[in-house]
Write a protein that holds these residues in place. Structure first.
Motif, mmCIF file in Angstrom:
data_model
loop_
_atom_site.group_PDB
_atom_site.id
_atom_site.type_symbol
_atom_site.label_atom_id
_atom_site.label_comp_id
_atom_site.label_asym_id
_atom_site.label_seq_id
_atom_site.Cartn_x
_atom_site.Cartn_y
_atom_site.Cartn_z
ATOM 1 N N GLU A 146 0.827 -1.214 0.000
ATOM 2 C CA GLU A 146 0.000 0.000 0.000
ATOM 3 C C GLU A 146 0.854 1.253 0.000
ATOM 4 O O GLU A 146 0.545 2.234 -0.684
ATOM 5 C CB GLU A 146 -0.954 -0.031 1.205
ATOM 6 N N MET A 147 1.959 1.178 0.716
ATOM 7 C CA MET A 147 2.859 2.325 0.753
ATOM 8 C C MET A 147 3.445 2.573 -0.639
ATOM 9 O O MET A 147 3.482 3.690 -1.122
ATOM 10 C CB MET A 147 3.979 2.054 1.762
ATOM 11 N N PHE A 148 3.859 1.506 -1.260
ATOM 12 C CA PHE A 148 4.453 1.591 -2.593
ATOM 13 C C PHE A 148 3.482 2.261 -3.578
ATOM 14 O O PHE A 148 3.842 3.159 -4.325
ATOM 15 C CB PHE A 148 4.832 0.188 -3.068
ATOM 16 N N ILE A 149 2.224 1.827 -3.525
ATOM 17 C CA ILE A 149 1.214 2.382 -4.433
ATOM 18 C C ILE A 149 1.006 3.871 -4.169
ATOM 19 O O ILE A 149 0.940 4.677 -5.099
ATOM 20 C CB ILE A 149 -0.130 1.630 -4.267
ATOM 21 N N THR A 174 1.161 -1.737 -11.200
ATOM 22 C CA THR A 174 -0.122 -2.353 -11.567
ATOM 23 C C THR A 174 -0.247 -3.742 -10.952
ATOM 24 O O THR A 174 -1.310 -4.143 -10.502
ATOM 25 C CB THR A 174 -0.314 -2.482 -13.087
ATOM 26 N N MET A 175 0.890 -4.451 -10.915
ATOM 27 C CA MET A 175 0.835 -5.796 -10.329
ATOM 28 C C MET A 175 0.592 -5.727 -8.824
ATOM 29 O O MET A 175 -0.179 -6.525 -8.277
ATOM 30 C CB MET A 175 2.121 -6.562 -10.638
ATOM 31 N N VAL A 176 1.245 -4.776 -8.172
ATOM 32 C CA VAL A 176 1.030 -4.621 -6.731
ATOM 33 C C VAL A 176 -0.435 -4.277 -6.473
ATOM 34 O O VAL A 176 -1.076 -4.803 -5.557
ATOM 35 C CB VAL A 176 1.975 -3.545 -6.153
ATOM 36 N N ARG A 177 -0.986 -3.418 -7.311
ATOM 37 C CA ARG A 177 -2.409 -3.056 -7.187
ATOM 38 C C ARG A 177 -3.300 -4.282 -7.314
ATOM 39 O O ARG A 177 -4.217 -4.490 -6.518
ATOM 40 C CB ARG A 177 -2.798 -2.085 -8.307
ATOM 41 N N THR A 178 -3.017 -5.085 -8.337
ATOM 42 C CA THR A 178 -3.791 -6.315 -8.543
ATOM 43 C C THR A 178 -3.719 -7.188 -7.292
ATOM 44 O O THR A 178 -4.715 -7.771 -6.862
ATOM 45 C CB THR A 178 -3.205 -7.106 -9.729
ATOM 46 N N TYR A 179 -2.524 -7.223 -6.703
ATOM 47 C CA TYR A 179 -2.317 -8.053 -5.522
ATOM 48 C C TYR A 179 -3.117 -7.518 -4.336
ATOM 49 O O TYR A 179 -3.762 -8.281 -3.606
ATOM 50 C CB TYR A 179 -0.826 -8.119 -5.199
ATOM 51 N N ILE A 180 -3.095 -6.194 -4.164
ATOM 52 C CA ILE A 180 -3.869 -5.601 -3.065
ATOM 53 C C ILE A 180 -5.351 -5.905 -3.264
ATOM 54 O O ILE A 180 -6.051 -6.295 -2.329
ATOM 55 C CB ILE A 180 -3.640 -4.069 -2.999
ATOM 56 N N ASP A 181 -5.819 -5.754 -4.502
ATOM 57 C CA ASP A 181 -7.228 -6.058 -4.793
ATOM 58 C C ASP A 181 -7.550 -7.499 -4.409
ATOM 59 O O ASP A 181 -8.590 -7.791 -3.831
ATOM 60 C CB ASP A 181 -7.536 -5.858 -6.287
#
Ligand SMILES: Nc1ncnc2c1ncn2[C@@H]1O[C@H](COP(=O)(O)OP(=O)(O)OP(=O)(O)O)[C@@H](O)[C@H]1O
Ligand SMILES: [Mg+2]
Lengths: 368, 371
Positions: free
Chosen positions: A275-278, A350-357
């Motif tokens: 979340e921090m990264f995003i 985008t991948m981190v976002r997908t992972y958070i989702d």
């Protein structure tokens, strides 16, 4: 059951008189001429209540088959010749060995399942394996095959038919959606290239085999391990591949542990860090402001290795339209995707976002 | 042998992607139909629904008048060949081809007969005892076809079966597959994203985009009468030139104007759908081969002539591509005859449009204005 049917089919090629097998409830399990299968044999009661091993009716001879102390089957032959009894005894012995082997097959499957799950004492594995004629030394590759529950029995049967030779591969049913294929991977050892093509060919052929038989399946591939002792590592890698590709590439039917790339790394990250990264890369939810068209454009641009002409060709847009869309992304996110570093950052974000989702959807909030 | 019918078929994937929308199509028995369109337009999804590998979200699919929505894949009597033809590496060619039949417990004699016959059709009889590793790409592809043929299915489904082959082999296998269709006399549904492949193989082509059917027609009809700019641009290489132009009506004459050019359209354009657009913007479509630099033609057709600067000349032997700019701003591609063309880079060249081979599209809907 299958064994008994198979046995009857083979008997048919040897003995001309019709024969059959009846279970202890009187049902005909298999008959060489396939007549009356699944029906109750009319003389069954009389035969069972008789004291003798053999019994005869006007046209049939019966033999009770015991395994241990227990009456398991009744064989019949449509003949009352003296030779009929000999035939029945031979068939009975044959059937007993088949049924017994079936027993060890089941035990062998349990043993392999335990090795896969790392539930066996490591030092004991080679000896038990030898008992089941498993070669412990060859390298192995584990494939996990996922199907819908209603297709799993069918998939298992198809896979067993695909690998009839246990020196090539062993197929195990893990649960009601999962089958495991443990493949001898000696061939993969020649070179790096041969390993890659071995993994690719093997996994693709398993997938193609199931699909062309109408089984919708997902196939996940573990890593090649040095011996049968280490199949639990290959198995757990395959399970990781299955999960990671489900998160980052839900459409794909085939996932290889050695090709997971960034996904495997991100999958290990704790949620707060993600979340921090995003927040840092996409301040103000900049990513959400990108419309569907822009996202498709970016995906295609990445899929074509940042090659603009290829991308515009594939999207059927003019080169300038592509440039315009990329400029728009730059204004909104501050990232110029034509630059390698920015492209990498965008891809990761985008991948981190997908992972958070995914974590939010599955309430899988545990911090790894 | 079977006819197929798709009626208002939709596919909605989990997560909201609508991959196929209101798909309606009838395929006659023994027909060879091609689904073509850009990546992600829903071709494979359509095929997979027909095969039973994906559920149908809405609508019905019929095989021979039997609704197959709830029929198991293995009971649909269909055989599939995929891009990844993935032979079984540990089995001989013979066993690869026999696999599906053995699984169905077919008698040995019948299996042998079918494998032999398919091998004969595909001319791979001498390869039956080899392992896949010892085969060339083309031979492997044949074995993959063989695996499908032995099943003797009602319908063949092929999803980009040639895309793993190199260009030369691909051209060769296209011919082979067309021949196979004639020989087997079975219904074929063939998926490709390659418009050339579609144009050379199909008797009827379904052009898709974003899950919607755009047009279903024969190759010539698609080429000559595309219903919208998407089909017009997708079919044909190099693609059609699209020019933002204005329609002008003077008496019974119709002109399209762009840059410093006005082109008079033939009489068949003097109809209401066109005339009522006097003064309006349209998209003017011209295929590269409908623009010529042939001096005689240009002189004979002053009403459709114009000049342009030549930027690039690409000589390909049988034809020459000119990349030109009109009025310093509008780029056009022309395909001209190398035996008569005099054009050279840097020149100003006289060109003319064959106005019988032009297309007009609505600026907003991008639909063809007259057909
Ligand atoms: N299993 C899936 N889950 C979710 N979406 C999917 C799935 N499979 C395909 N899609 C989406 O459905 C759409 C159509 O996909 P499909 O594979 O049918 O396209 P295609 O025309 O075959 O493309 P290509 O030429 O790339 O093979 C795409 O947007 C794709 O991302
Ligand atoms: Mg596809």
């Amino acid at each position: 059951m299958e064994e008994i049917k198979k046995c009857m089919r083979q008997v048919k090629t040897i003995i001309s008189a019709n024969c059959g097998v009846i279970d202890t409830a009187g049902k005909i399990l298999a008959a060489t001429n396939e007549v009356g299968e699944d029906e109750i044999d009319p003389s069954f009661r009389a035969v069972v209540s008789s004291e003798n091993l053999f019994a005869s009716t006007a046209d049939r001879t019966y033999l009770k088959v015991f395994i241990g102390e227990q009456l398991k089957y009744i064989l019949y032959i449509e003949s009352t010749d003296p030779d009929a009894k000999i035939s029945l005894q031979l068939i009975a012995e044959w059937m007993k060995t088949l049924v017994k082997e079936k027993g060890t097959d089941a035990e062998k499957a349990i043993f392999i399942r335990n090795v896969l799950l790392d539930n066996e004492i490591r030092s004991e594995v080679p000896m038990i394996a030898r008992g089941y004629k498993i070669d412990c030394n060859d390298p192995r590759l584990v494939l996990v095959v996922r199907t819908a529950t209603e297709q799993s029995a069918e998939a298992f049967e198809i896979l067993q038919n695909l690998y009839t030779d246990s020196e090539v591969a062993t197929v195990i049913s893990m649960d009601d959606t999962t089958a495991i294929v443990i493949i001898d991977a000696l061939e993969s050892q020649v070179s790096e290239e041969s390993r890659d093509s071995f993994i690719e060919e093997t996994s693709q052929s398993v997938l193609a085999c199931l699909t062309s038989e109408g089984c919708k399946a997902k196939v996940a591939v573990g890593s090649v391990v040095g011996s049968f002792m280490d199949i639990s590592k290959s198995y757990s890698d395959a399970m990781t591949a299955l999960k990671v590709s489900k998160i980052f590439d839900g459409e794909s039917d085939l996932s290889r542990y050695d090709k997971l790339g960034l996904g495997r790394l991100i999958y290990q990250l704790p949620k707060p860090l993600c979340e921090m990264f995003i927040r840092e890369v996409f301040p103000n939810e900049a990513f959400k402001q990108l419309d569907e068209e822009t996202r498709t454009t970016i995906d295609t641009f990445f899929a074509n290795d940042l090659n603009g002409s290829e991308t515009s060709r594939e999207l059927f847009v003019h080169r300038n339209t592509l440039v315009y869309r990329l400029e728009k992304v730059k204004t909104k996110t501050g990232l110029d995707l034509r630059k390698f570093d920015d492209a990498v950052l965008f891809k990761m974000a985008t991948m981190v976002r997908t992972y958070i989702d995914y974590l939010n959807d599955t309430n899988d909030n545990k911090i790894r | 042998m079977a006819s197929l019918s798709f009626q208002h078929v939709y596919k909605k994937y989990e997560g909201g992607v609508v991959a196929v929308s209101d798909f309606n199509l009838d395929v006659a028995d023994k027909e060879f139909v091609i689904l073509v369109g850009p990546s992600g337009c829903g071709k494979s999804t359509t095929l997979r629904m027909l095969a039973g590998l994906e559920d149908i979200s809405e609508g019905e699919i019929y095989i021979d008048d039997r609704c197959v929505n709830d029929v198991l894949p293995k009971d649909r009597d269909i055989a599939m060949v995929f891009q990844n033809y993935a032979l079984y590496p540990h089995m001989s060619v013979r066993d690869n081809m026999a696999f599906a039949l053995k699984l169905r417990k077919m008698p040995k004699d019948e299996i042998n007969r079918r494998v032999q016959e398919a091998a004969k059709i595909l001319e791979i009889e001498h390869l039956l005892d080899r392992k896949p590793k010892a085969l060339s790409g083309g031979q492997r592809q044949r074995v993959a076809l063989g695996r499908a043929i032995v099943r003797d299915p009602k319908v063949f489904l092929m999803d980009e079966p040639l895309s793993n082959l190199d260009a030369k082999l691909r051209v060769q296998m296209r011919v082979e597959i067309t021949k196979l269709h004639h020989r087997l006399k079975t219904t074929f549904v063939y998926v490709t994203h390659d418009q050339t492949e579609a144009m050379t193989m199909g008797t009827r082509i379904v052009v898709m985009k974003d899950g919607f059917i755009q047009q279903v027609d024969s190759p010539t009809e698609l080429y000559d009468n595309p219903v919208n700019t998407f089909v017009a641009g997708f079919i044909g290489m190099p693609p059609m030139n699209f020019i933002n132009a204005v329609l002008n009506v003077e008496g019974s004459d119709v002109f399209v104007s762009f840059e410093n050019v006005a082109i008079k359209l033939p009489e068949r354009y003097a109809v209401e759908e066109v005339m009522e657009r006097d003064g309006q913007e349209v998209i003017f479509g011209v295929r590269p081969e409908a623009i010529t630099d042939d001096i005689t033609y240009v002189t004979d057709h002053p009403e459709s002539a114009f000049t342009a600067d030549v930027d690039v000349v690409e000589m390909l032997g049988a034809e020459t591509y000119l990349y030109v700019t009109v009025n310093g701003s509008l780029p056009l591609t022309c395909r001209v005859d190398p035996t008569t063309s005099q054009s050279a880079v840097g020149q100003v060249v006289d060109l003319a449009v064959d106005s019988n081979r032009i297309h007009l599209f609505d600026k907003d809907t991008e639909q063809s204005i007259i057909s």
